[in-house]
Design a protein around this motif. Structure first.
Motif: not given
Lengths: 119, 280
Positions: B102-128
């Motif tokens: 949430w700190h990064l979400a606040e900081s990025l959006v304040a920095d004009e990178f409008d992120m989609t925030t996900c409180q649920e997010m399945l991670v695939d092979h690119a993460f695992t």
């Protein structure tokens, strides 16, 4: 109808750019393939392919390409490779199998070409 | 204030996950690839990160074409993996650090990178797959903040935009008040193409150039367009944009700890690179 595809293939031969035009064309097909993340949906497809395609509203071209397991035809019908990989997975096919199919060579020849790219 | 310890850049090919699951690391096909990873783990043992920001691309596990965020950030206490449809074992779960998210979400959006925030997010092979390569023992893994970049549906974010996002991630981490060490990880690449009549395309020369430039002159890579990357690295070689995000988070001068390149792993040229942000 094939304008986007023609442009992409002209730009980079043998390469699809999965953009808005293809994403719209392939929406139903990709939605069906996305459902194959779940084992029960893979089983439902295998139990009755036509009924499953009907459920997702695939058009005649997409249903024909699914029936023939024809990857290039599926791509041309708007399929995205990441979702199509889930369709291929139902039959135990990996990316070398579908690479060989798309390039018209045996899987062994496709693997040999990859190995040769190591230099 | 949090410190960025360095960056790790690695391929994430699903077949690696299958090889690990089947214990094939020592087989002739696999050994030259897996030999690239002990130096990465040694560096991690030395710097001991308290948290990891992992920049990856979802391949149709969490996101579908109904809603396709260009940039998304996980903000969950835990991330789960799930069946991707072609037989990899389901791994995890993986601990999150939602406060840092949430700190990064606040900081990025304040920095004009409008992120989609996900409180649920399945991670695939690119993460695992990278998590298994970097920390084979699950209990040693630091909590993570996942950032997902769209590489499924064009238009994709430009290399320059991805590098700029990385810069903003770096500023966000630096403004986190706790004195912790953070590693930034990018997954994907190098050259490969799965679809079309050009399937199997690999470009060794371009990959080696990227491995060098990411370390020494990343700005040079931001001059490419997405079409350039598709042409030079293949349809899925565009995953280089994740490397640009993670490189942007580091400083201008970094020291190269390790790099390794091996062709082929499945249909892909596999690369791994470790950059230390503090030893320069």
């Amino acid at each position: 109808m094939n304008a986007a595809l023609a442009n992409a293939e002209q730009e980079i031969p043998g390469t699809f750019i999965f953009d808005g035009a293809l994403a719209m064309r392939g929406y139903a097909l990709n939605k069906m393939c996305y459902s194959f993340n779940e084992a029960r949906n893979r089983a439902a497809f295998l139990a009755d392919e036509d009924a499953y395609c009907e459920l997702y509203g695939l058009d005649a071209r997409q249903r024909d390409a699914i029936r023939r397991r024809d990857v290039l035809a599926l791509l041309e019908a708007g399929g995205n490779i990441y979702y199509l990989a889930k369709f291929a997975g139902i039959f135990g096919l990996d990316v070398q199998d579908i690479g060989a199919q798309q390039t018209g060579v045996t899987v062994e020849a496709f693997r040999a070409k990859l190995a040769a790219a190591g230099g | 204030m949090a410190r960025i310890l360095g960056g790790i850049y690695t391929s994430h090919i699903p077949a690696i996950g299958a090889a690990i699951a089947k214990g094939r690391q020592g087989e002739p096909y696999w050994k030259p690839f897996f030999d690239g990873y002990p130096p990465v783990r040694e560096w991690l043992d030395a710097v001991r990160p308290d948290a990891a920001v992992i920049v990856y691309n979802d391949h149709g596990l969490n996101f579908f074409l109904d809603k396709m965020p260009t940039f998304a950030i996980g903000a969950a206490p835990e991330y789960r993996n799930a069946d991707e449809g072609w037989g990899l074992p389901t791994l995890g779960p993986y601990a999150g650090c939602p406060e840092l998210s949430w700190h990064l979400a606040e900081s990025l959006v304040a920095d004009e990178f409008d992120m989609t925030t996900c409180q649920e997010m399945l991670v695939d092979h690119a993460f695992t797959v990278p998590m298994s390569l970097l920390w084979p023992e699950p209990e040693r893994r630091p909590p993570v903040v996942p950032i997902s970049v769209n590489t499924v549906q064009h238009p994709l974010p430009t290399p320059a935009r991805c590098f700029a996002l990385g810069r903003a991630v770096g500023r966000g981490i630096a403004s986190w008040p706790e004195d912790i060490g953070v590693v930034v990880i990018a997954t994907g690449g190098l050259s490969h193409q799965l679809d079309g009549r050009r399937a199997g395309f690999i470009n060794r020369e371009f990959d080696l150039l990227c491995l060098d430039r990411i370390a020494t002159e990343p700005e040079a890579l931001t001059r490419y367009t997405i079409r350039d990357l598709v042409r030079l690295a293949g349809s899925q070689g565009v995953e280089l944009i994740m490397w640009l995000v993670a490189r942007g988070a580091l400083g201008g001068h970094v020291s190269k700890v390790h790099s390794h390149y091996h062709v082929p792993v499945s249909n892909t040229a596999a690369g791994v690179l470790v950059l230390d942000n503090e030893a320069a």
